[in-house]
Design a protein around this motif. Structure first.
Motif, mmCIF file in Angstrom:
data_model
loop_
_atom_site.group_PDB
_atom_site.id
_atom_site.type_symbol
_atom_site.label_atom_id
_atom_site.label_comp_id
_atom_site.label_asym_id
_atom_site.label_seq_id
_atom_site.Cartn_x
_atom_site.Cartn_y
_atom_site.Cartn_z
ATOM 1 N N ASN A 19 0.404 -7.364 -10.113
ATOM 2 C CA ASN A 19 1.565 -7.390 -10.995
ATOM 3 C C ASN A 19 2.225 -8.760 -10.836
ATOM 4 O O ASN A 19 2.379 -9.248 -9.708
ATOM 5 N N SER B 225 4.752 1.856 -9.111
ATOM 6 C CA SER B 225 4.193 3.103 -9.640
ATOM 7 C C SER B 225 3.670 2.949 -11.062
ATOM 8 O O SER B 225 3.000 3.851 -11.588
ATOM 9 N N GLY B 226 3.991 1.799 -11.692
ATOM 10 C CA GLY B 226 3.563 1.591 -13.071
ATOM 11 C C GLY B 226 4.395 2.365 -14.068
ATOM 12 O O GLY B 226 3.991 2.548 -15.216
ATOM 13 N N SER B 227 5.589 2.815 -13.644
ATOM 14 C CA SER B 227 6.409 3.663 -14.509
ATOM 15 C C SER B 227 7.472 2.890 -15.279
ATOM 16 O O SER B 227 8.155 3.452 -16.136
ATOM 17 N N THR C 280 0.458 3.415 -5.667
ATOM 18 C CA THR C 280 -0.063 2.126 -6.117
ATOM 19 C C THR C 280 -1.562 2.235 -6.366
ATOM 20 O O THR C 280 -2.291 2.878 -5.598
ATOM 21 N N LYS C 281 -2.003 1.599 -7.421
ATOM 22 C CA LYS C 281 -3.424 1.618 -7.763
ATOM 23 C C LYS C 281 -4.155 0.569 -6.927
ATOM 24 O O LYS C 281 -3.790 -0.610 -6.955
ATOM 25 N N PRO C 282 -5.179 0.950 -6.171
ATOM 26 C CA PRO C 282 -5.908 -0.029 -5.335
ATOM 27 C C PRO C 282 -6.430 -1.211 -6.164
ATOM 28 O O PRO C 282 -6.905 -1.034 -7.287
ATOM 29 N N ASN C 283 -6.296 -2.416 -5.606
ATOM 30 C CA ASN C 283 -6.786 -3.665 -6.209
ATOM 31 C C ASN C 283 -6.054 -4.061 -7.493
ATOM 32 O O ASN C 283 -6.502 -4.955 -8.210
ATOM 33 N N SER C 284 -4.933 -3.421 -7.778
ATOM 34 C CA SER C 284 -4.153 -3.794 -8.959
ATOM 35 C C SER C 284 -3.226 -4.952 -8.621
ATOM 36 O O SER C 284 -2.925 -5.208 -7.451
ATOM 37 N N LYS D 235 0.857 -1.177 0.000
ATOM 38 C CA LYS D 235 0.000 0.000 0.000
ATOM 39 C C LYS D 235 0.898 1.232 0.000
ATOM 40 O O LYS D 235 1.638 1.475 0.945
#
Length: 202
Positions: A77, A114-116, A71-75, A66
């Motif tokens: 990876n 971060s999805g970056s 971070t995107k909630p409920n995502s 968290k």
């Protein structure tokens, strides 16, 4: 079951306290485990085996993060990671430089959190030179979808986790070149970190 309930209760109290102190939006949380469930009390299906063993049921664990606002909630990876990544990740989140006077085994997970971006490494490794369970000491390399388990009594197993998450189909004999390449990569890594390697007893 009582231990799991106790952990859940304790984590709930921590989160409640963070909320009461208005620190939740500025707190980075990692929730994970050091090994898979113990065989007997737990069921790790569809993963094979459990705690202490080289199969996925022994080493694949929950890893929940968290990071408010990042971070995107409920995502989810599916990048393979290990616990040695915790240290460099926390330092990166806290904007603290890594120590420069020693080797750092892990890699910061901030790009995937971060999805970056992606991680830069090709493989991750485990080394367990102990006699906890038969057939004895082992080392593991996970490289992409491929996983090689090397037991030091001589056997090695090769699995493709994408098509065989339960590790039921050993491919070491049908794909010997892949097994040899992964074993060489594994041993080179262990040598580079001065790992203690089991040797035959005279």
């Amino acid at each position: 079951a009582a231990m799991v309930e106790s952990v859940d209760d304790a984590f709930g109290r921590i989160q409640k306290t963070l909320d009461e102190l208005k620190l939740s939006d500025n707190t980075f949380i990692i929730f994970t485990s050091d090994n898979g469930g113990l065989l007997g009390p737990t069921n790790n299906a569809p993963l094979r085996s459990g705690k202490g063993y080289a199969f996925e049921g022994g080493i694949r664990v929950p890893y929940i993060v968290k990071w408010p606002g990042v971070t995107k909630p409920n995502s989810t990876n599916d990048t393979p990671i290990t616990s040695v990544d915790i240290f460099p990740t926390i330092l990166k989140v806290a904007e603290v430089d890594l120590p420069s006077d020693r080797a750092i085994d892990g890699e910061s997970l901030t790009p995937i959190l971060s999805g970056s971006g992606k991680l830069s490494r090709e493989a991750i490794y485990w080394h367990f030179p102990h006699y906890r369970h038969p057939p004895g000491p082992y080392s593991i390399i996970r490289d992409g979808d491929w996983k090689l388990i090397k037991w030091y009594h001589g056997q090695k197993l090769l699995f493709n986790l994408k098509s065989d998450i339960g590790e039921t189909n050993d491919l070491s004999e049908t794909k010997p070149e892949k097994a040899e390449a992964l074993e060489a990569k594994l041993m080179n890594h262990l040598k580079s970190v001065n790992a203690k390697i089991p040797v035959p007893k005279n």
